[in-house]
Design an enzyme around this catalytic site. Structure first.
Site, short mmCIF file in Angstrom:
data_model
loop_
_atom_site.label_atom_id
_atom_site.label_comp_id
_atom_site.label_asym_id
_atom_site.label_seq_id
_atom_site.Cartn_x
_atom_site.Cartn_y
_atom_site.Cartn_z
CG HIS A 92 -6.79 -37.39 -30.36
ND1 HIS A 92 -7.96 -36.88 -29.85
CD2 HIS A 92 -5.79 -36.94 -29.56
CE1 HIS A 92 -7.68 -36.14 -28.79
NE2 HIS A 92 -6.36 -36.16 -28.59
CD GLU A 165 -4.33 -38.69 -25.68
OE1 GLU A 165 -3.63 -37.78 -25.27
OE2 GLU A 165 -5.07 -38.58 -26.66
#
Ligand code: PEP
Length: 241
Positions: A92, A165
């Protein structure tokens, strides 16, 4: 038809009371999409218990790149599997930024996840400066490059997916446009092969989920903030089918 995937990333939020309450509600729902929730590590056991017997899966937000042993504070892929996790988010942008995770670390983590039979969700994304400089595709391609080693060893589309993302869209309320999403998802599938699923993440909300889910090449969504609200999360899951 392949089911879309919705993954809630609770980040470092929640408590026994809140997570218990939300998951008690979630377990009564039914969606066409494959839905998972990634809660903070101390609550994984609770989440697995709460969702036992339901179609919902529990995932981790991180995993160690090492196997069991003298790595104080780390949580191994084997442990995640042992407590009932089915998947793990890897790389992430918050981990890359605050914990200096490199592309090599990310691949090491994915290797551990695959070794024990968990499903991996590998996050990639560019900064606004990289996008403005026309380097978004090159950044994503370089983040994906090392995955080919694992793919050559049999890590197929049933073992992991990618979450695109854009860093500038995470937690900002400013999702990428449909054109930006379609074009980057196409690029990722060109880099890895079209059978690999690509999720979109970055300010997905109840209000934009239907539109995002209908974009070509979007196989699902990774949801941060909105996954903490059971009503919003439910609407996003419904939008996914
Ligand atoms: C995330 O944390 O992966 C994310 C996409 O966050 P948000 O939905 O809040 O932008």
């Amino acid at each position: 038809m392949i089911r879309k995937r919705v993954v809630g990333n609770w980040k470092m939020n929640g408590s026994t009371a809140v997570i218990g309450e939300v998951l008690d509600q979630l377990r009564t729902e039914r969606y066409g999409a494959e839905v998972s929730v990634c809660v903070p590590a101390p609550y994984l056991h609770l989440a697995v218990d709460k969702l036992a017997g339901s179609p919902f899966q529990v995932g981790a937000q991180n995993v160690s790149e090492y196997g069991d042993g003298a790595y104080t504070g780390e949580v191994s892929a084997r442990m995640l599997k042992d407590v009932g996790c089915k998947l793990a988010i890897i790389g992430h942008s918050e981990r890359r930024r605050y914990f200096a995770e490199s592309d090599a670390t990310v691949v090491g983590k994915l290797a551990r996840v695959l070794e024990v039979g968990l499903y991996g969700i590998v996050c990639v994304g560019e900064t606004l400066a990289e996008r403005d400089a026309g380097r978004a595709e090159a950044k994503i391609e370089s983040q994906l490059a090392q995955l080919h080693t694992l793919m050559a060893r049999g890590a197929g589309p049933d073992r992991f997916c990618v979450a695109y993302e854009p860093i500038w869209a995470i937690g900002t309320g400013r999702a990428a446009s449909s054109e930006q999403i379609a074009s980057m998802h196409e690029w990722i599938k060109r880099c890895l092969g079209s059978s690999y699923a690509v999720l979109y993440g970055g300010s997905v909300k109840a209000g934009n989920a239907t539109e995002i889910m209908s974009i070509a090449g979007v196989d699902g969504v990774l949801v941060g903030g909105a996954s903490l609200d059971v009503k919003d999360f439910g609407e996003i899951c419904r939008a996914a089918g």
